[in-house]
Design a protein around this motif. Structure first.
Motif, mmCIF file in Angstrom:
data_model
loop_
_atom_site.group_PDB
_atom_site.id
_atom_site.type_symbol
_atom_site.label_atom_id
_atom_site.label_comp_id
_atom_site.label_asym_id
_atom_site.label_seq_id
_atom_site.Cartn_x
_atom_site.Cartn_y
_atom_site.Cartn_z
ATOM 1 N N VAL A 16 -82.880 -29.964 37.901
ATOM 2 C CA VAL A 16 -81.526 -29.477 38.184
ATOM 3 C C VAL A 16 -80.878 -30.268 39.314
ATOM 4 N N GLY A 17 -81.569 -30.335 40.454
ATOM 5 C CA GLY A 17 -80.989 -31.015 41.620
ATOM 6 C C GLY A 17 -80.601 -32.445 41.297
ATOM 7 N N GLY A 18 -81.495 -33.198 40.636
ATOM 8 C CA GLY A 18 -81.243 -34.611 40.350
ATOM 9 C C GLY A 18 -79.985 -34.809 39.512
ATOM 10 N N PRO A 19 -79.987 -34.326 38.250
ATOM 11 C CA PRO A 19 -78.809 -34.553 37.396
ATOM 12 C C PRO A 19 -77.521 -33.931 37.947
ATOM 13 N N VAL A 23 -74.269 -36.208 39.040
ATOM 14 C CA VAL A 23 -72.959 -36.091 38.392
ATOM 15 C C VAL A 23 -71.866 -35.825 39.440
ATOM 16 N N ILE A 24 -72.179 -35.049 40.460
ATOM 17 C CA ILE A 24 -71.173 -34.830 41.514
ATOM 18 C C ILE A 24 -70.823 -36.187 42.163
ATOM 19 N N ALA A 25 -71.871 -36.992 42.459
ATOM 20 C CA ALA A 25 -71.617 -38.303 43.074
ATOM 21 C C ALA A 25 -70.794 -39.189 42.132
ATOM 22 N N TYR A 26 -71.090 -39.091 40.843
ATOM 23 C CA TYR A 26 -70.419 -39.911 39.830
ATOM 24 C C TYR A 26 -68.938 -39.551 39.726
ATOM 25 N N LYS A 27 -68.657 -38.257 39.894
ATOM 26 C CA LYS A 27 -67.276 -37.795 39.721
ATOM 27 C C LYS A 27 -66.494 -37.711 41.035
ATOM 28 N N CYS A 28 -67.197 -37.734 42.169
ATOM 29 C CA CYS A 28 -66.509 -37.555 43.452
ATOM 30 C C CYS A 28 -66.880 -38.727 44.377
ATOM 31 N N HIS A 29 -66.195 -39.843 44.244
ATOM 32 C CA HIS A 29 -66.544 -41.013 45.056
ATOM 33 C C HIS A 29 -66.241 -40.804 46.532
ATOM 34 N N ASP A 30 -65.431 -39.787 46.826
ATOM 35 C CA ASP A 30 -65.103 -39.509 48.228
ATOM 36 C C ASP A 30 -66.147 -38.619 48.896
ATOM 37 N N ILE A 31 -67.193 -38.237 48.158
ATOM 38 C CA ILE A 31 -68.231 -37.386 48.750
ATOM 39 C C ILE A 31 -69.567 -38.141 48.742
ATOM 40 N N ASP A 32 -70.264 -38.109 49.870
ATOM 41 C CA ASP A 32 -71.615 -38.697 49.928
ATOM 42 C C ASP A 32 -72.619 -37.630 49.522
ATOM 43 N N VAL A 33 -73.491 -37.956 48.591
ATOM 44 C CA VAL A 33 -74.454 -36.979 48.089
ATOM 45 C C VAL A 33 -75.874 -37.483 48.364
ATOM 46 N N ASP A 59 -79.653 -42.209 33.389
ATOM 47 C CA ASP A 59 -79.874 -43.522 34.030
ATOM 48 C C ASP A 59 -78.548 -44.169 34.423
ATOM 49 N N LYS A 60 -77.652 -44.166 33.448
ATOM 50 C CA LYS A 60 -76.377 -44.864 33.662
ATOM 51 C C LYS A 60 -75.680 -44.317 34.915
ATOM 52 N N ILE A 61 -75.661 -42.999 35.016
ATOM 53 C CA ILE A 61 -74.952 -42.363 36.127
ATOM 54 C C ILE A 61 -75.645 -42.650 37.453
ATOM 55 N N VAL A 62 -76.974 -42.534 37.450
ATOM 56 C CA VAL A 62 -77.724 -42.770 38.694
ATOM 57 C C VAL A 62 -77.588 -44.235 39.108
ATOM 58 N N PHE A 63 -77.791 -45.146 38.148
ATOM 59 C CA PHE A 63 -77.745 -46.568 38.502
ATOM 60 C C PHE A 63 -76.352 -46.971 38.994
ATOM 61 N N GLU A 64 -75.340 -46.302 38.466
ATOM 62 C CA GLU A 64 -73.977 -46.667 38.872
ATOM 63 C C GLU A 64 -73.656 -46.214 40.300
ATOM 64 N N ARG A 66 -76.110 -44.961 42.731
ATOM 65 C CA ARG A 66 -77.189 -45.019 43.722
ATOM 66 C C ARG A 66 -76.910 -46.124 44.745
ATOM 67 N N GLY A 67 -77.084 -45.768 46.023
ATOM 68 C CA GLY A 67 -76.842 -46.748 47.085
ATOM 69 C C GLY A 67 -75.380 -46.824 47.476
ATOM 70 N N LYS A 68 -74.484 -46.209 46.688
ATOM 71 C CA LYS A 68 -73.057 -46.200 47.055
ATOM 72 C C LYS A 68 -72.745 -44.850 47.695
ATOM 73 N N ASN A 69 -72.659 -43.805 46.855
ATOM 74 C CA ASN A 69 -72.486 -42.466 47.459
ATOM 75 C C ASN A 69 -73.564 -41.501 46.957
ATOM 76 N N LEU A 70 -74.657 -42.064 46.430
ATOM 77 C CA LEU A 70 -75.763 -41.227 45.941
ATOM 78 C C LEU A 70 -77.067 -41.761 46.520
ATOM 79 N N PHE A 71 -77.793 -40.880 47.229
ATOM 80 C CA PHE A 71 -79.004 -41.325 47.919
ATOM 81 C C PHE A 71 -80.151 -40.360 47.641
ATOM 82 N N PHE A 72 -81.353 -40.895 47.541
ATOM 83 C CA PHE A 72 -82.556 -40.079 47.341
ATOM 84 C C PHE A 72 -83.494 -40.363 48.507
ATOM 85 N N THR A 73 -83.965 -39.325 49.167
ATOM 86 C CA THR A 73 -84.799 -39.549 50.348
ATOM 87 C C THR A 73 -85.732 -38.362 50.608
#
Ligand SMILES: NC(=O)c1ccc[n+]([C@@H]2O[C@H](COP(=O)([O-])OP(=O)(O)OC[C@H]3O[C@@H](n4cnc5c(N)ncnc54)[C@H](O)[C@@H]3O)[C@@H](O)[C@H]2O)c1
Ligand SMILES: O=c1ccn([C@@H]2O[C@H](COP(=O)(O)OP(=O)(O)O[C@H]3O[C@H](CO)[C@@H](O)[C@H](O)[C@H]3O)[C@@H](O)[C@H]2O)c(=O)[nH]1
Length: 467
Positions: A16-19, A23-33, A59-64, A66-73
């Protein structure tokens, strides 16, 4: 004015958390996730080319992003400190021991995530319950958070249950039927609710964003799953009547589903529903009803799960009975191990129960699934605590790389998951390499029985009488 969310943190990088947050990061470029997890391997996989879960389009969404406004840590503290909105998307499995064992949700992960937030937060936060929880869990979270707030820090708590289904998660998230946001109906609660509404409003039409009070939101999640699972148990109960009378369950489902009050979806008979949610959430509802001293209500919902168990056992009996009442050393090809198509998830998959029962009857089981790993299958079939169970399993279970390999020299094929590729198989080729009589048990109603019979197969389909 609603608070504007700029940084989101999600505790729990699971199905749940991942997808959801990708998607929030994919749709909201003004928000860091930032999505965090305690599990190093899971986070490493999210940061690699091989994501830890299979989900079409993910994959497509994460790869697009990740490192911009989507981070995993795994740096939980830092992510919590920086965020203004935090999703709690941790696991809430059924309790294995103690009070309510076998029914109640284990809230230990939710509580520890909440305490973590309370311990490290240095500024005000909106805390969002994303995990599926019993009604009124937000109250306990609020008590913990409020005990740790002061004049400089306040916590607003929201309930925002997730309705995605695995296998279609990305589409469900991009085009949700509705987004549900529950909040306390105070001035601050409503402000927090509006802040989350604005996040979703980046791509979800506002008339699909429902705001309710906290408890309605929490209960609606359990209710929606109970109602969906109830439809499957209802159709599965009818499938037993079809098998005994000559009615055809697909025709009955179609005829009933054409009534606009009933509708066509979720009326597909099967070997039984699986997945991490339905059983767990209904048992949770059963427990809640009992706690509220509503035993009749508890018994009503419990029957949905009981019927599901019955359906699996009924199917196993049909296989054994048809194979002349013994499957000792017979080779049974199991096509599909995931709980549904388009996912590699096996949690509560009906295939697990079926395989275990076949192994108990001393059959040789040959399993093929396009997305589930060999390790996962052995893990699911092993009995914890039984010495050398894995060694024994390896003498009984073979995992194959194709449906053709699984059905070589087999006495029977059992369709357990409705993968599309099973519809396209060359069944003449399969028939030629099987023991005769060659049996097929279609537990998902996906095969053309007539065509198979013409090849020479003995076909048994769930919800249809034997011919
Ligand atoms: N799987 C689904 O399709 C689905 C759909 C809707 C709702 N839900 C609900 O969402 C919740 C999560 O489900 P899931 O399938 O994603 O579970 P999951 O087990 O795949 O993921 C949960 C993750 O949370 C992590 N975690 C636990 N405690 C943590 C903490 N304190 N900090 C950071 N990470 C922590 C775990 O390591 C795990 O990776 C459950 O309540 C479930 O009922 C699931
Ligand atoms: O007509 C049907 C529909 C589904 N199933 C089975 O039911 C199970 C669950 O399927 P599905 O609901 O599609 O997948 P989940 O990912 O478990 O999603 C459910 O559980 C999630 C977790 O709570 C919710 O978010 C979703 O809304 C809810 O559909 C699977 O084994 C399916 O094969 C049937 O047997 N017949």
């Amino acid at each position: 004015m609603a608070t504007q969310v700029k940084k989101i943190c999600c505790l729990g990088a699971g199905y749940v958390g991942g997808p959801t947050c990708a998607v929030i990061a994919y749709k909201c470029h003004d928000i860091d996730v930032t999505i965090v997890d305690l599990n190093d391997a899971r986070i490493a996989a999210w940061n690699s080319d091989q994501l830890p879960i299979y989900e079409p389009g993910l994959d497509k969404i994460v790869f697009e992003r990740r490192g911009k406004n989507l981070f995993f840590t795994t740096e939980v503290e830092q992510a919590v400190i920086e965020a203004d909105l935090i999703f709690v998307s941790v696991n809430t499995p059924t309790k294995k021991s103690g009070l309510g064992a076998g029914f109640a949700a284990d809230l230990a992960y939710v509580e520890s995530a909440t305490r973590q937030i309370a311990d490290v937060a240095k500024s005000s936060k909106i805390v969002v319950e994303k995990s599926t929880v019993p009604c009124r869990t937000a109250e306990s979270m609020r008590t913990i958070l409020e005990a740790n707030s002061n004049e400089n820090i306040r916590f607003d708590i929201l309930s925002n249950p997730e309705f995605l289904a695995e296998g279609t998660a990305i589409n469900d998230l991009l085009n949700p039927d509705r987004v549900l946001i529950g909040g306390l109906q105070t001035e601050e609660g409503i402000r927090a609710q509006q802040a989350l509404v604005e996040v979703y409003a980046h791509w979800v039409p506002k008339d699909r964003i429902i705001t309710t009070n906290l408890w309605s939101s929490e209960l609606s999640k359990l209710a929606a799953n109970a109602l969906l699972a109830q439809r499957i148990s209802s159709i599965n109960a009818l499938s037993a009547i079809c098998e005994a009378t000559g009615a055809d369950i697909d025709e009955v489902a179609y005829a009933c589903g054409r009534d606009s009050r009933i509708g066509p979806k979720f009326l597909k008979a099967s070997v039984g529903f699986g997945g991490s949610c339905f059983q767990k959430d209904i048992l949770n509802l059963v427990y809640l009803s009992e706690q509220l001293n509503l035993p009749e209500v508890a018994a009503y919902w419990k029957q949905v799960v009981d019927l599901n168990e019955y359906q699996k056992k009924r199917f196993v009996s049909r296989v054994i009975k048809t194979l002349f009442n013994t499957i000792t050393n017979k080779k049974i090809a199991i096509l599909g191990f995931a709980f549904k198509k388009d996912t590699g998830d096996t949690r509560e998959s009906a295939a697990i129960t079926l395989c275990k029962d076949f192994i108990q009857e001393n059959a040789k089981v040959r399993i093929y699934d396009p997305k589930v790993s060999v390790e996962q299958i052995f893990l699911d079939l092993s009995e914890p605590g039984v010495v050398d169970n894995t060694k024994y399993l390896k003498t009984r279970v073979t995992i194959t790389k194709s449906a053709y390999e699984a059905s070589e020299d087999a006495d029977a094929i059992v369709i357990t998951t409705e993968w599309d590729e099973f519809k396209e198989l060359d069944f003449q080729k399969i028939y030629d390499q099987m023991h005769k009589p060659a049996f097929i048990f279609d537990g998902r109603l996906i095969l053309d029985a007539e065509k198979l019979r013409n090849i020479g197969f003995r076909v048994h389909t769930i919800g249809r009488a034997e011919i």
